[in-house]
Design a protein around this motif. Structure first.
Motif, mmCIF file in Angstrom:
data_model
loop_
_atom_site.group_PDB
_atom_site.id
_atom_site.type_symbol
_atom_site.label_atom_id
_atom_site.label_comp_id
_atom_site.label_asym_id
_atom_site.label_seq_id
_atom_site.Cartn_x
_atom_site.Cartn_y
_atom_site.Cartn_z
ATOM 1 N N UNK A 159 6.415 11.034 11.704
ATOM 2 C CA UNK A 159 6.981 12.310 12.115
ATOM 3 C C UNK A 159 7.715 12.941 10.943
ATOM 4 N N UNK A 160 7.921 14.221 11.000
ATOM 5 C CA UNK A 160 8.596 14.917 9.904
ATOM 6 C C UNK A 160 9.982 14.325 9.653
ATOM 7 N N UNK A 161 10.675 13.957 10.721
ATOM 8 C CA UNK A 161 12.035 13.434 10.579
ATOM 9 C C UNK A 161 12.070 12.036 10.004
ATOM 10 N N UNK A 162 10.940 11.336 10.031
ATOM 11 C CA UNK A 162 10.925 9.938 9.578
ATOM 12 C C UNK A 162 10.990 9.810 8.067
ATOM 13 N N UNK A 163 10.705 10.882 7.332
ATOM 14 C CA UNK A 163 10.624 10.809 5.871
ATOM 15 C C UNK A 163 12.005 10.945 5.220
ATOM 16 N N UNK A 173 7.108 -0.499 7.315
ATOM 17 C CA UNK A 173 6.637 0.811 6.894
ATOM 18 C C UNK A 173 7.834 1.652 6.474
ATOM 19 N N UNK A 174 7.748 2.218 5.283
ATOM 20 C CA UNK A 174 8.809 3.098 4.793
ATOM 21 C C UNK A 174 8.238 4.475 4.515
ATOM 22 N N UNK A 175 8.903 5.514 5.026
ATOM 23 C CA UNK A 175 8.534 6.899 4.763
ATOM 24 C C UNK A 175 9.647 7.566 3.957
ATOM 25 N N UNK A 176 9.263 8.344 2.949
ATOM 26 C CA UNK A 176 10.266 9.080 2.183
ATOM 27 C C UNK A 176 9.615 10.260 1.473
ATOM 28 N N UNK A 177 10.453 11.143 0.957
ATOM 29 C CA UNK A 177 9.998 12.287 0.174
ATOM 30 C C UNK A 177 10.475 12.122 -1.263
ATOM 31 N N UNK A 178 9.560 11.800 -2.189
ATOM 32 C CA UNK A 178 9.963 11.646 -3.597
ATOM 33 C C UNK A 178 10.549 12.932 -4.161
ATOM 34 N N UNK A 179 10.043 14.070 -3.698
ATOM 35 C CA UNK A 179 10.569 15.377 -4.078
ATOM 36 C C UNK A 179 10.080 16.389 -3.042
ATOM 37 N N UNK A 180 10.561 17.569 -3.149
ATOM 38 C CA UNK A 180 10.192 18.594 -2.185
ATOM 39 C C UNK A 180 8.678 18.841 -2.214
ATOM 40 N N UNK A 181 8.066 18.800 -1.037
ATOM 41 C CA UNK A 181 6.640 19.036 -0.941
ATOM 42 C C UNK A 181 5.785 17.789 -1.068
ATOM 43 N N UNK A 182 6.407 16.612 -1.249
ATOM 44 C CA UNK A 182 5.678 15.355 -1.342
ATOM 45 C C UNK A 182 6.100 14.416 -0.219
ATOM 46 N N UNK A 203 0.847 -1.192 0.000
ATOM 47 C CA UNK A 203 0.000 0.000 0.000
ATOM 48 C C UNK A 203 0.881 1.240 0.000
ATOM 49 N N UNK A 204 0.576 2.164 -0.900
ATOM 50 C CA UNK A 204 1.350 3.405 -1.015
ATOM 51 C C UNK A 204 0.409 4.583 -0.866
ATOM 52 N N UNK A 205 0.730 5.492 0.051
ATOM 53 C CA UNK A 205 -0.043 6.714 0.265
ATOM 54 C C UNK A 205 0.831 7.911 -0.055
ATOM 55 N N UNK A 206 0.217 8.929 -0.674
ATOM 56 C CA UNK A 206 0.935 10.142 -1.037
ATOM 57 C C UNK A 206 0.145 11.348 -0.556
ATOM 58 N N UNK A 207 0.850 12.312 0.060
ATOM 59 C CA UNK A 207 0.181 13.500 0.590
ATOM 60 C C UNK A 207 1.105 14.709 0.471
ATOM 61 N N UNK A 208 0.519 15.877 0.775
ATOM 62 C CA UNK A 208 1.297 17.119 0.719
ATOM 63 C C UNK A 208 2.015 17.401 2.025
ATOM 64 N N UNK A 209 1.704 16.638 3.070
ATOM 65 C CA UNK A 209 2.324 16.902 4.375
ATOM 66 C C UNK A 209 2.419 15.606 5.165
ATOM 67 N N UNK A 210 3.309 15.588 6.125
ATOM 68 C CA UNK A 210 3.438 14.423 6.994
ATOM 69 C C UNK A 210 2.212 14.283 7.886
ATOM 70 N N UNK A 211 1.619 15.405 8.271
ATOM 71 C CA UNK A 211 0.442 15.348 9.153
ATOM 72 C C UNK A 211 -0.742 14.681 8.468
ATOM 73 N N UNK A 212 -0.890 14.884 7.156
ATOM 74 C CA UNK A 212 -1.987 14.245 6.438
ATOM 75 C C UNK A 212 -1.860 12.732 6.499
ATOM 76 N N UNK A 213 -0.636 12.205 6.415
ATOM 77 C CA UNK A 213 -0.432 10.767 6.497
ATOM 78 C C UNK A 213 -0.586 10.264 7.924
ATOM 79 N N UNK A 214 -0.177 11.062 8.889
ATOM 80 C CA UNK A 214 -0.303 10.620 10.278
ATOM 81 C C UNK A 214 -1.759 10.488 10.695
#
Length: 347
Positions: free
Chosen positions: A165-169, A185-194, A138-149
């Motif tokens: 958490x913000x640091x987890x990405x 569970x893996x958290x990452x930022x594909x690009x800035x703002x994602x 399962x893959x989720x994508x959002x504009x902020x870490x809070x939206x996923x939390x």
């Protein structure tokens, strides 16, 4: 039971009172499975609404005399939401992610992963894919870490909120226990703002990396379902879209959620199952001149007469909000795909 299993059972039944010719048994089983696969390929057709990809492996050369025909590799049917032109992808416009329930701003390379479902809800865009193991990533994508939390994972008892958490990405993978299951569970930022999150249950970390590599951040796609709502109750809007094609073409589910104000919710759902032989025939309501059934709870209205499917509106939860009249308005304007088992007929 697979097609091959069913063919074997049929052959055994036919010869139950005599000796079993194993070559004949194998030949009939394989031939039956091939015939079924040919029919399914023909039913898939040319993808107009969704992209249907058929990949068939065929053994080369004629079989030896007296030997059963070689079995073809299983047909792989991949169903994908259609591409959308004129809309920027997530990599270019991360601010658009989750803003439109009708659009997914990223896609999956069909050569690397098979869609099992997709959704847009509460500011999060999601896909469920099989990267070849048979497990679901399962893959989720959002504009902020809070939206996923704030977004729980369906089917999990363990909460993932504290992990986002913000640091987890930073690309790290965390393993947590959910009863006897191991959840990675893996958290990452594909690009800035994602902000992206991938989850697999009882699977290796490598599957999370394969899934991430299969994602295409510049391929916006339509969050299409086999139903469309052409009329909405006063003041209502479509807030989310969810589609499950994990058992397609035998089964599929699509749900559109309507909202009004801050606390009124109604869902319109289509459940298709080719195994449904008949449906409810006793109506106690009519919707736009068509028979319908209001369930005893008074919170579920079903439009009758749809072969192999249930089309229902759930409303009035938790006791206020949308009414039966609102449900009738939504169901009366539902536009179904021409053939629920043919994704190319979805609009």
């Amino acid at each position: 039971m697979t097609d091959l299993d069913q063919a074997i059972v049929s052959a055994l039944r036919d010869r139950a009172e005599g000796a079993v010719d194993t070559r004949l048994l194998t030949a009939r089983a394989v031939a039956g499975g091939q015939a079924r696969r040919r029919r399914r390929r023909m039913a898939a057709g040319a993808a107009l609404g969704l992209t249907a990809v058929l990949s068939v492996g065929v053994a080369a050369g004629p079989p030896e005399s007296g030997s059963p025909p070689p079995a073809a590799a299983p047909v792989r049917l991949v169903v994908a939401p259609p591409r959308v032109d004129g809309i920027a992808g997530a990599a270019t416009r991360p601010d658009l992610v989750g803003a439109d329930p009708k659009v997914l701003h990223f896609g999956v390379d069909p050569a690397r992963g098979r869609y099992l479902g997709w959704a847009v809800a509460e500011g999060v865009e999601s896909v469920r894919i099989d990267v070849g193991s048979g497990r679901t990533v399962s893959v989720d994508l959002a504009r902020s870490s809070s939206a996923l939390s704030e977004r729980p994972m369906e089917g999990l008892e363990v909460g993932l909120r504290e992990l986002a958490t913000e640091a987890a990405f930073d690309g790290r993978t965390v393993t947590v226990a959910d009863g006897s299951r191991q959840v990675r569970v893996r958290h990452w930022q594909p690009s800035r703002g994602l902000y992206a999150r991938a989850v697999v249950i009882d699977g290796p970390q490598a599957e999370l990396l394969v899934a991430a590599d299969a994602l295409r951040w510049d391929e916006p796609r339509r969050c299409t379902a086999p139903i469309q709502l052409t009329t909405l109750p006063p003041g209502a809007a479509v807030a989310s879209c969810r589609v499950d094609v994990s058992a397609f073409p035998g089964r599929l589910n699509g749900t559109l959620t309507l909202v009004r104000g801050t606390d009124q919710l109604m869902s319109v759902s289509l459940e298709y199952n080719e195994g449904i032989e008949g449906g409810r025939t006793a109506a106690n309501r009519t919707v736009d001149g068509r028979p319908a059934y209001l369930y005893p709870t008074g919170r579920q209205l079903e439009l009758l007469g749809i072969p192999k499917a249930h089309l229902t509106a759930m409303f009035g939860w938790p006791g206020s909000g949308f009414t039966e009249a609102d449900a009738a308005t939504a169901l009366g304007g539902v536009r179904l795909a021409d053939d629920l088992a043919r994704p190319e007929s979805w609009r």
